[in-house]
Design a protein around this motif. Structure first.
Motif, PDB file in Angstrom:
ATOM      1  N   GLY A 150       0.823  -1.213   0.000  1.00 45.96           N
ATOM      2  CA  GLY A 150       0.000   0.000   0.000  1.00 45.96           C
ATOM      3  C   GLY A 150       0.852   1.257   0.000  1.00 45.96           C
ATOM      4  N   ALA A 151       1.919   1.240   0.805  1.00 42.38           N
ATOM      5  CA  ALA A 151       2.817   2.402   0.873  1.00 42.38           C
ATOM      6  C   ALA A 151       3.503   2.633  -0.467  1.00 42.38           C
ATOM      7  N   ILE A 152       3.885   1.556  -1.130  1.00 40.43           N
ATOM      8  CA  ILE A 152       4.542   1.670  -2.433  1.00 40.43           C
ATOM      9  C   ILE A 152       3.594   2.291  -3.458  1.00 40.43           C
ATOM     10  N   GLU A 153       2.338   1.871  -3.437  1.00 42.27           N
ATOM     11  CA  GLU A 153       1.357   2.455  -4.363  1.00 42.27           C
ATOM     12  C   GLU A 153       1.165   3.942  -4.093  1.00 42.27           C
ATOM     13  N   MET A 154       1.096   4.308  -2.814  1.00 45.30           N
ATOM     14  CA  MET A 154       0.959   5.717  -2.445  1.00 45.30           C
ATOM     15  C   MET A 154       2.164   6.518  -2.936  1.00 45.30           C
ATOM     16  N   ALA A 155       3.356   5.940  -2.771  1.00 42.73           N
ATOM     17  CA  ALA A 155       4.590   6.626  -3.169  1.00 42.73           C
ATOM     18  C   ALA A 155       4.683   6.770  -4.691  1.00 42.73           C
ATOM     19  N   LYS A 156       4.273   5.728  -5.421  1.00 42.54           N
ATOM     20  CA  LYS A 156       4.301   5.800  -6.891  1.00 42.54           C
ATOM     21  C   LYS A 156       3.358   6.892  -7.398  1.00 42.54           C
ATOM     22  N   THR A 157       2.189   6.982  -6.782  1.00 45.63           N
ATOM     23  CA  THR A 157       1.236   8.027  -7.166  1.00 45.63           C
ATOM     24  C   THR A 157       1.832   9.405  -6.894  1.00 45.63           C
ATOM     25  N   HIS A 158       2.551   9.515  -5.787  1.00 47.11           N
ATOM     26  CA  HIS A 158       3.146  10.807  -5.443  1.00 47.11           C
ATOM     27  C   HIS A 158       4.231  11.216  -6.428  1.00 47.11           C
ATOM     28  N   LEU A 159       4.984  10.260  -6.932  1.00 49.78           N
ATOM     29  CA  LEU A 159       6.013  10.581  -7.921  1.00 49.78           C
ATOM     30  C   LEU A 159       5.389  11.209  -9.166  1.00 49.78           C
ATOM     31  N   GLU A 160       4.160  10.812  -9.475  1.00 50.73           N
ATOM     32  CA  GLU A 160       3.461  11.353 -10.653  1.00 50.73           C
ATOM     33  C   GLU A 160       2.819  12.708 -10.361  1.00 50.73           C
ATOM     34  N   LYS A 161       2.294  12.872  -9.143  1.00 50.17           N
ATOM     35  CA  LYS A 161       1.472  14.051  -8.856  1.00 50.17           C
ATOM     36  C   LYS A 161       2.129  15.114  -7.973  1.00 50.17           C
ATOM     37  N   GLY A 162       3.179  14.742  -7.233  1.00 47.75           N
ATOM     38  CA  GLY A 162       3.818  15.702  -6.337  1.00 47.75           C
ATOM     39  C   GLY A 162       4.713  16.669  -7.087  1.00 47.75           C
ATOM     40  N   SER A 163       5.100  17.761  -6.429  1.00 50.27           N
ATOM     41  CA  SER A 163       6.007  18.723  -7.058  1.00 50.27           C
ATOM     42  C   SER A 163       7.236  19.023  -6.204  1.00 50.27           C
ATOM     43  N   ASN A 164       7.181  18.744  -4.898  1.00 46.82           N
ATOM     44  CA  ASN A 164       8.302  19.052  -4.026  1.00 46.82           C
ATOM     45  C   ASN A 164       9.409  18.009  -4.198  1.00 46.82           C
ATOM     46  N   ALA A 165      10.617  18.474  -4.485  1.00 45.56           N
ATOM     47  CA  ALA A 165      11.734  17.568  -4.779  1.00 45.56           C
ATOM     48  C   ALA A 165      12.071  16.663  -3.591  1.00 45.56           C
ATOM     49  N   ASP A 166      12.054  17.210  -2.384  1.00 42.85           N
ATOM     50  CA  ASP A 166      12.394  16.414  -1.199  1.00 42.85           C
ATOM     51  C   ASP A 166      11.361  15.322  -0.932  1.00 42.85           C
ATOM     52  N   SER A 167      10.079  15.661  -1.088  1.00 39.79           N
ATOM     53  CA  SER A 167       9.044  14.664  -0.813  1.00 39.79           C
ATOM     54  C   SER A 167       9.035  13.577  -1.891  1.00 39.79           C
ATOM     55  N   LYS A 168       9.362  13.943  -3.127  1.00 44.11           N
ATOM     56  CA  LYS A 168       9.428  12.941  -4.192  1.00 44.11           C
ATOM     57  C   LYS A 168      10.647  12.031  -4.005  1.00 44.11           C
ATOM     58  N   LYS A 169      11.723  12.611  -3.480  1.00 43.77           N
ATOM     59  CA  LYS A 169      12.912  11.803  -3.177  1.00 43.77           C
ATOM     60  C   LYS A 169      12.585  10.785  -2.088  1.00 43.77           C
ATOM     61  N   LEU A 170      11.851  11.228  -1.057  1.00 43.75           N
ATOM     62  CA  LEU A 170      11.454  10.318   0.016  1.00 43.75           C
ATOM     63  C   LEU A 170      10.536   9.226  -0.529  1.00 43.75           C
ATOM     64  N   ALA A 171       9.632   9.592  -1.422  1.00 49.39           N
ATOM     65  CA  ALA A 171       8.724   8.604  -2.016  1.00 49.39           C
ATOM     66  C   ALA A 171       9.514   7.506  -2.726  1.00 49.39           C
ATOM     67  N   GLN A 172      10.555   7.890  -3.463  1.00 50.11           N
ATOM     68  CA  GLN A 172      11.371   6.901  -4.165  1.00 50.11           C
ATOM     69  C   GLN A 172      12.128   6.028  -3.178  1.00 50.11           C
ATOM     70  N   GLU A 173      12.597   6.626  -2.084  1.00 54.94           N
ATOM     71  CA  GLU A 173      13.309   5.854  -1.056  1.00 54.94           C
ATOM     72  C   GLU A 173      12.374   4.840  -0.395  1.00 54.94           C
ATOM     73  N   ILE A 174      11.121   5.239  -0.189  1.00 54.03           N
ATOM     74  CA  ILE A 174      10.127   4.330   0.392  1.00 54.03           C
ATOM     75  C   ILE A 174       9.893   3.146  -0.538  1.00 54.03           C
TER      76      ILE A 174
END
Length: 201
Positions: free
Chosen positions: A159-183
């Motif tokens: 579930g967390a991976i799906e949330m993170a993948k969605t964020h990589l597509e829709k987010g704009s903040n570089a730090d939060s997208k980096k964390l999403a990829q790390e997750i």
């Protein structure tokens, strides 16, 4: 002789002028570089969108349940590999909660999510456990506990991976997208580890 002095004088003037010009150019370059690396407060505020906020809010809740599950392991499991995995999950996700909480504070947003009202009772697509599932897990011990815990944590990580993948597509903040990829990277590795342990059991 006089002609030689004049030529020397012209050369000296040209040399000084060239150095002065180069120095001026360097000063300008340094100034421009400094300006570019220090965005204004307005630019910092603009470096996030609504999804950055909801991602942090939702992932804090998601991580919190993973911590609750990890803290159940000592005292219920005697499997060294499960104990080690639970400790690593806690060690990784607790600092991430603190980081995301700091982002939300900086962005002037609440750390409580209102976008996922079903999360406390289990929500399709997020991997969250229901209160009933958590209660059942808490009643188990030994190998039975280990199996259910790994099955639930695998679902939770997915579930967390799906949330993170969605964020990589829709987010704009570089730090939060980096964390999403790390997750995604860390939790996919842990899923593989748990699947291997489940096969051995």
């Amino acid at each position: 002789m006089r002609k030689s002095l004049i030529v020397s004088g012209v050369a000296a003037v040209a040399l000084v002028t060239g150095c002065s010009s180069g120095s001026s150019d360097m000063t300008g370059m340094q100034h421009n570089s400094s300006t570019a690396s220090t965005p204004s407060a307005g630019q910092q505020a603009a470096d996030r969108n609504e999804h950055d906020v909801t991602f942090a809010q939702d992932m804090i809740q998601h991580h919190q349940q993973a911590l609750d599950m990890a803290k159940m392991v000592p005292g219920r499991s005697t499997n060294a590999k499960v104990l080690d995995l639970a400790k690593r999950i806690e060690g990784a996700q607790d600092p991430e909660i603190k980081t995301m909480t700091e982002w939300l504070s900086k962005w002037g947003a609440s750390s409580t999510s209102s976008s996922m009202p079903g999360m406390n009772h289990g929500s399709m697509g997020t991997g969250m456990m229901t209160a009933e599932e958590m209660a059942k897990l808490g009643q188990l011990k030994g190998a039975e506990f280990d199996r259910m815990w790994m099955e639930m944590m695998t679902k939770h990580h997915q579930g967390a991976i799906e949330m993170a993948k969605t964020h990589l597509e829709k987010g704009s903040n570089a730090d939060s997208k980096k964390l999403a990829q790390e997750i995604i990277t860390a939790q996919q590795a842990e899923i593989t580890e748990m699947q291997d342990l489940l096969k051995q059991g």
